[in-house]
Design a protein around this motif. Structure first.
Motif, PDB file in Angstrom:
ATOM      1  N   PRO A   4       0.800  -1.228   0.000  1.00 37.43           N
ATOM      2  CA  PRO A   4       0.000   0.000   0.000  1.00 37.43           C
ATOM      3  C   PRO A   4       0.833   1.278   0.000  1.00 37.43           C
ATOM      4  CG  PRO A   4      -0.037  -1.023   2.157  1.00 37.43           C
ATOM      5  CD  PRO A   4       0.689  -1.962   1.239  1.00 37.43           C
ATOM      6  N   PHE A   5       2.122   1.173   0.244  1.00 40.81           N
ATOM      7  CA  PHE A   5       2.993   2.341   0.288  1.00 40.81           C
ATOM      8  C   PHE A   5       3.706   2.589  -1.030  1.00 40.81           C
ATOM      9  CE2 PHE A   5       2.514   0.886   4.605  1.00 40.81           C
ATOM     10  CZ  PHE A   5       2.193   2.053   5.254  1.00 40.81           C
ATOM     11  N   ASN A   6       3.437   1.750  -2.014  1.00 42.79           N
ATOM     12  CA  ASN A   6       4.088   1.864  -3.312  1.00 42.79           C
ATOM     13  C   ASN A   6       3.057   2.295  -4.343  1.00 42.79           C
ATOM     14  OD1 ASN A   6       5.562   1.624  -5.611  1.00 42.79           O
ATOM     15  ND2 ASN A   6       6.082  -0.517  -5.357  1.00 42.79           N
ATOM     16  N   ASN A   7       3.245   3.474  -4.919  1.00 43.58           N
ATOM     17  CA  ASN A   7       2.307   3.992  -5.911  1.00 43.58           C
ATOM     18  C   ASN A   7       2.474   3.343  -7.274  1.00 43.58           C
ATOM     19  OD1 ASN A   7       1.358   5.748  -3.981  1.00 43.58           O
ATOM     20  ND2 ASN A   7       2.693   7.413  -4.619  1.00 43.58           N
ATOM     21  N   LYS A   8       3.625   2.754  -7.515  1.00 44.12           N
ATOM     22  CA  LYS A   8       3.901   2.163  -8.823  1.00 44.12           C
ATOM     23  C   LYS A   8       3.501   0.693  -8.819  1.00 44.12           C
ATOM     24  CE  LYS A   8       7.621   5.355  -9.688  1.00 44.12           C
ATOM     25  NZ  LYS A   8       9.033   5.554  -9.901  1.00 44.12           N
ATOM     26  N   ASP A   9       3.029   0.243  -9.945  1.00 43.85           N
ATOM     27  CA  ASP A   9       2.618  -1.142 -10.078  1.00 43.85           C
ATOM     28  C   ASP A   9       3.655  -1.882 -10.914  1.00 43.85           C
ATOM     29  OD1 ASP A   9       1.025  -3.375  -9.766  1.00 43.85           O
ATOM     30  OD2 ASP A   9      -0.222  -2.906 -11.495  1.00 43.85           O
ATOM     31  N   TYR A  10       4.593  -2.542 -10.234  1.00 43.95           N
ATOM     32  CA  TYR A  10       5.654  -3.272 -10.917  1.00 43.95           C
ATOM     33  C   TYR A  10       5.215  -4.710 -11.157  1.00 43.95           C
ATOM     34  CZ  TYR A  10       9.051   0.413  -9.991  1.00 43.95           C
ATOM     35  OH  TYR A  10       9.734   1.599  -9.965  1.00 43.95           O
ATOM     36  N   SER A  11       5.535  -5.221 -12.331  1.00 50.19           N
ATOM     37  CA  SER A  11       5.259  -6.629 -12.631  1.00 50.19           C
ATOM     38  C   SER A  11       6.407  -7.473 -12.074  1.00 50.19           C
ATOM     39  CB  SER A  11       5.147  -6.834 -14.132  1.00 50.19           C
ATOM     40  OG  SER A  11       6.414  -6.663 -14.747  1.00 50.19           O
ATOM     41  N   GLN A  12       6.191  -8.778 -12.085  1.00 49.63           N
ATOM     42  CA  GLN A  12       7.246  -9.679 -11.641  1.00 49.63           C
ATOM     43  C   GLN A  12       8.484  -9.516 -12.525  1.00 49.63           C
ATOM     44  OE1 GLN A  12       6.131 -13.796 -11.395  1.00 49.63           O
ATOM     45  NE2 GLN A  12       8.108 -14.414 -10.587  1.00 49.63           N
ATOM     46  N   GLN A  13       8.274  -9.304 -13.821  1.00 50.37           N
ATOM     47  CA  GLN A  13       9.406  -9.106 -14.737  1.00 50.37           C
ATOM     48  C   GLN A  13      10.168  -7.828 -14.396  1.00 50.37           C
ATOM     49  OE1 GLN A  13       7.504  -9.250 -18.565  1.00 50.37           O
ATOM     50  NE2 GLN A  13       7.908 -11.442 -18.805  1.00 50.37           N
ATOM     51  N   ASP A  14       9.437  -6.784 -14.005  1.00 50.40           N
ATOM     52  CA  ASP A  14      10.096  -5.534 -13.605  1.00 50.40           C
ATOM     53  C   ASP A  14      10.990  -5.767 -12.385  1.00 50.40           C
ATOM     54  OD1 ASP A  14       8.818  -4.092 -15.624  1.00 50.40           O
ATOM     55  OD2 ASP A  14       7.137  -3.531 -14.308  1.00 50.40           O
ATOM     56  N   TYR A  15      10.464  -6.515 -11.401  1.00 45.34           N
ATOM     57  CA  TYR A  15      11.257  -6.790 -10.207  1.00 45.34           C
ATOM     58  C   TYR A  15      12.456  -7.666 -10.517  1.00 45.34           C
ATOM     59  CZ  TYR A  15       8.316  -4.438  -6.852  1.00 45.34           C
ATOM     60  OH  TYR A  15       7.659  -3.468  -6.140  1.00 45.34           O
ATOM     61  N   LEU A  16      12.272  -8.628 -11.388  1.00 47.53           N
ATOM     62  CA  LEU A  16      13.405  -9.471 -11.781  1.00 47.53           C
ATOM     63  C   LEU A  16      14.483  -8.639 -12.467  1.00 47.53           C
ATOM     64  CD1 LEU A  16      11.584 -12.694 -13.040  1.00 47.53           C
ATOM     65  CD2 LEU A  16      12.881 -12.393 -10.910  1.00 47.53           C
ATOM     66  N   ALA A  17      14.066  -7.689 -13.289  1.00 49.57           N
ATOM     67  CA  ALA A  17      15.028  -6.807 -13.955  1.00 49.57           C
ATOM     68  C   ALA A  17      15.745  -5.923 -12.935  1.00 49.57           C
ATOM     69  CB  ALA A  17      14.326  -5.949 -15.001  1.00 49.57           C
ATOM     70  N   LEU A  18      15.006  -5.412 -11.936  1.00 52.32           N
ATOM     71  CA  LEU A  18      15.643  -4.606 -10.884  1.00 52.32           C
ATOM     72  C   LEU A  18      16.652  -5.431 -10.091  1.00 52.32           C
ATOM     73  CD1 LEU A  18      12.713  -2.482  -9.414  1.00 52.32           C
ATOM     74  CD2 LEU A  18      14.795  -1.619 -10.487  1.00 52.32           C
ATOM     75  N   ILE A  19      16.269  -6.660  -9.759  1.00 50.44           N
ATOM     76  CA  ILE A  19      17.179  -7.531  -9.011  1.00 50.44           C
ATOM     77  C   ILE A  19      18.419  -7.838  -9.834  1.00 50.44           C
ATOM     78  CG2 ILE A  19      17.438  -9.866  -8.063  1.00 50.44           C
ATOM     79  CD1 ILE A  19      14.445  -9.604  -7.196  1.00 50.44           C
ATOM     80  N   GLN A  20      18.243  -8.116 -11.111  1.00 51.11           N
ATOM     81  CA  GLN A  20      19.402  -8.382 -11.973  1.00 51.11           C
ATOM     82  C   GLN A  20      20.304  -7.157 -12.056  1.00 51.11           C
ATOM     83  OE1 GLN A  20      20.204 -11.461 -13.265  1.00 51.11           O
ATOM     84  NE2 GLN A  20      22.124 -10.382 -13.556  1.00 51.11           N
ATOM     85  N   SER A  21      19.698  -5.983 -12.128  1.00 50.95           N
ATOM     86  CA  SER A  21      20.490  -4.749 -12.147  1.00 50.95           C
ATOM     87  C   SER A  21      21.263  -4.577 -10.848  1.00 50.95           C
ATOM     88  CB  SER A  21      19.585  -3.546 -12.391  1.00 50.95           C
ATOM     89  OG  SER A  21      19.036  -3.590 -13.685  1.00 50.95           O
ATOM     90  N   CYS A  22      20.620  -4.923  -9.731  1.00 51.23           N
ATOM     91  CA  CYS A  22      21.317  -4.865  -8.432  1.00 51.23           C
ATOM     92  C   CYS A  22      22.519  -5.798  -8.438  1.00 51.23           C
ATOM     93  CB  CYS A  22      20.382  -5.269  -7.297  1.00 51.23           C
ATOM     94  SG  CYS A  22      19.153  -4.063  -6.853  1.00 51.23           S
ATOM     95  N   LEU A  23      22.311  -6.996  -8.938  1.00 50.26           N
ATOM     96  CA  LEU A  23      23.398  -7.973  -8.992  1.00 50.26           C
ATOM     97  C   LEU A  23      24.529  -7.506  -9.890  1.00 50.26           C
ATOM     98  CD1 LEU A  23      21.325 -11.270  -9.164  1.00 50.26           C
ATOM     99  CD2 LEU A  23      22.595 -10.368  -7.205  1.00 50.26           C
ATOM    100  N   ASN A  24      24.194  -6.673 -10.873  1.00 48.17           N
ATOM    101  CA  ASN A  24      25.209  -6.125 -11.775  1.00 48.17           C
ATOM    102  C   ASN A  24      25.845  -4.851 -11.217  1.00 48.17           C
ATOM    103  OD1 ASN A  24      24.805  -8.189 -13.623  1.00 48.17           O
ATOM    104  ND2 ASN A  24      23.262  -7.052 -14.757  1.00 48.17           N
ATOM    105  N   GLY A  25      25.435  -4.457 -10.000  1.00 51.08           N
ATOM    106  CA  GLY A  25      26.070  -3.320  -9.345  1.00 51.08           C
ATOM    107  C   GLY A  25      25.349  -1.995  -9.465  1.00 51.08           C
ATOM    108  N   SER A  26      24.120  -1.989  -9.927  1.00 56.37           N
ATOM    109  CA  SER A  26      23.390  -0.733 -10.089  1.00 56.37           C
ATOM    110  C   SER A  26      22.884  -0.210  -8.749  1.00 56.37           C
ATOM    111  CB  SER A  26      22.203  -0.924 -11.033  1.00 56.37           C
ATOM    112  OG  SER A  26      21.379   0.228 -11.021  1.00 56.37           O
TER     113      SER A  26
END
Length: 72
Positions: A4-26
């Protein structure tokens, strides 16, 4: 469960992309993940502990565990 504190609606693919970016050092991807979930996690912890400092500590510990977990 929807955050309820997140205004954006991220899909599972969006989160996977964010996690992959984190793993790549972003740092931006990491900041996005933290910003999207910090308020919700803190509020759940605050309701559980009923003490601000304990809720802050728990929130920090949760993020450390999550980051260590996704880096494996």
């Amino acid at each position: 469960m929807k955050n309820p504190f997140n205004n954006k609606d991220y899909s599972q693919q969006d989160y996977l992309a964010l996690i992959q970016s984190c793993l790549n050092g972003s740092k931006q991807a990491l900041n996005t993940l933290v910003e999207n979930h910090q308020g919700y996690i803190f509020n759940v912890a605050l309701k559980y502990f009923n003490h601000i400092a304990d809720a802050e500590d728990a929130t920090q510990e949760i993020f450390v565990k999550v980051l260590l977990s996704i880096s494996k």
